[in-house]
Structure formats: C-alpha cells, structure tokens
Enzyme design. Sequence first.
Site: not given
Length: 290
Positions: A236, A270
């Site tokens: 991210k 995740r």
Amino acid sequence: MKLNIKEHFFSKEHVISVSQNLSFSESKKPLVMGILNLTPDSFYDGGSHNNINDILTHCEKMLTDGADIIDIGAFSSRPGMEIISVEEEHNRLLPSLIEIKKHFPEATISIDTFRKDVAEKAIDCGAEIINDISGGTFDNEMLPFIGRNHIPYVMMHSGNSINSLHHEVIEDNICNEVKTFFERQVDNLMQYGEQNIILDPGIGFNKSIKANFCLLKNINDYRIKNLPVLIGISRKSLIYKTLKTTPQEALNGTTVLNTIALLNGADILRVHDVKEAVEAVSLVKEIMNE
C-alpha cells in the site's frame, strides 16, 4: 488438514470462532490471508487473474505457500475505482468461486464485498467469511444478514460512503476514531446474538500516511472485546510513498511492516505475497516464544 476457525481464534469466552474450518486463539499462530483480485483495475495486480486457469493456479500457489484463508474480491476499492453494478460483481465473482471450491474444497474462502446480495450468494456457493470494507455502513442490509446467520465477519473501518472512499482523509485521533467505530458497529451486530468478528482498522482507507502508521503502531489501542485484528498493508501507499518507490517495488517494505504488525499484536495478515508473510509469522513466533 484444514484448520478449524472455531478453535483457532474464537470461543464463547471470546477467543471466537470464524468458521467450521478455521479458528483463532491467543495460543495459536497468526494467520495469513492471501489476496485474489478478480478485478481489472486493482492498484497492484488488477487484470492478472482474468481466466479460470490463472485463478486456479494462483490459488494453488497461495495455498501451497501456506495461506490459511483465500480472500476473493471482485470490486476494486482502489482510489479512483469504478463503481460497478451488483450484477457485474456477481458475474466476476461467482463462477470463479464455484470453480475454486470445486478444485480446493478444503480451502477457507473469504469474500471481499460490502454488498449483502453478493455476500449472500457467495455464502450459498461455499464461502465462509465476509470481509466488508465498510464495516456494515455502505449497505444497511449487511449487518442484519451477517447477524441473523452468524457468519464470520471482517469489520473494516473506512469512509462514510462508497462515493467518499479515499476522499475524506483523517489525520488526528485516529485510534479513538477507529475504536469508537468498532464499538458502535460491534454493538449493532451483537444485537443479533454472539458473533464471530474480526476487526480491521482499514489502513490506507481515508487516512493520512501518519494516521496509517499510528494504527500499525498502536493495535491494542483500538482492539475491543479481545477480538482478533486483521492488518492489511500489502504493497500500500504508506510503504511506497514513504520509500518513494512503486507498489511493484514494495514487497520488502511490506514484509518489514508485516513483521512490526505481528510484534504489535496482529492476528491476521492480509497479503499479496503469501510465502513472505508466512515466513514472517514463523520467525516472529520463534522470537515471541523465547
């Protein structure tokens, strides 16, 4: 042998049960959730898995690498995403889900959706967990559906609506903001009885980079009711913007932050890169057991 969610994280004493196949508890190792995007426009791997052979190959690799859960998404939540119809989400998701369950019947499958209708059909097709980026706020029918059926549920904090996703940036008091959200939404869901809930602070969603790092550092500040916490930071922007690289170059940074998340109490990671996350879990477990 398939992991039993009911025995790993959850019980009536509040280590909770997530499914008949996989469970969590404080005495067990953190779990790894592998990401399978069925979208053409996800920020990292959009369009990479656009036929059933590629999808099954990727699932097999993640499971072989040690994924405990496969999280399937057919709606991209990246900045600037297209808001597709429920029908399009169904069409992207359900045929692949059916094939995955046929080829990997022992796999524990999570579905990344904020829509009750998609969640319901996916559960009917064999999925076991619903991973909702809105924590039940984008679709008013989601929490009643989850609650009445006691479906294992990842409750994520994000924005006020799908249309404002990534536009309303929170900078300050982020842990209190997220904790207050969890307290409200968990209470709403538990009106339907005891539930199997995993908390996700929504790193990267409507938060500044500073706020994202604060959430990573202070996991227990927003954990409520001793519920397990999922951290999703894989490739991210807090990584690649800080390092001035790209999502494609963010694997090392992802592994560093996943390790920090584990040391700070994360129960599930995740990730796009399962092997590296599983290795991080194994190494941290050795440190914590010393």
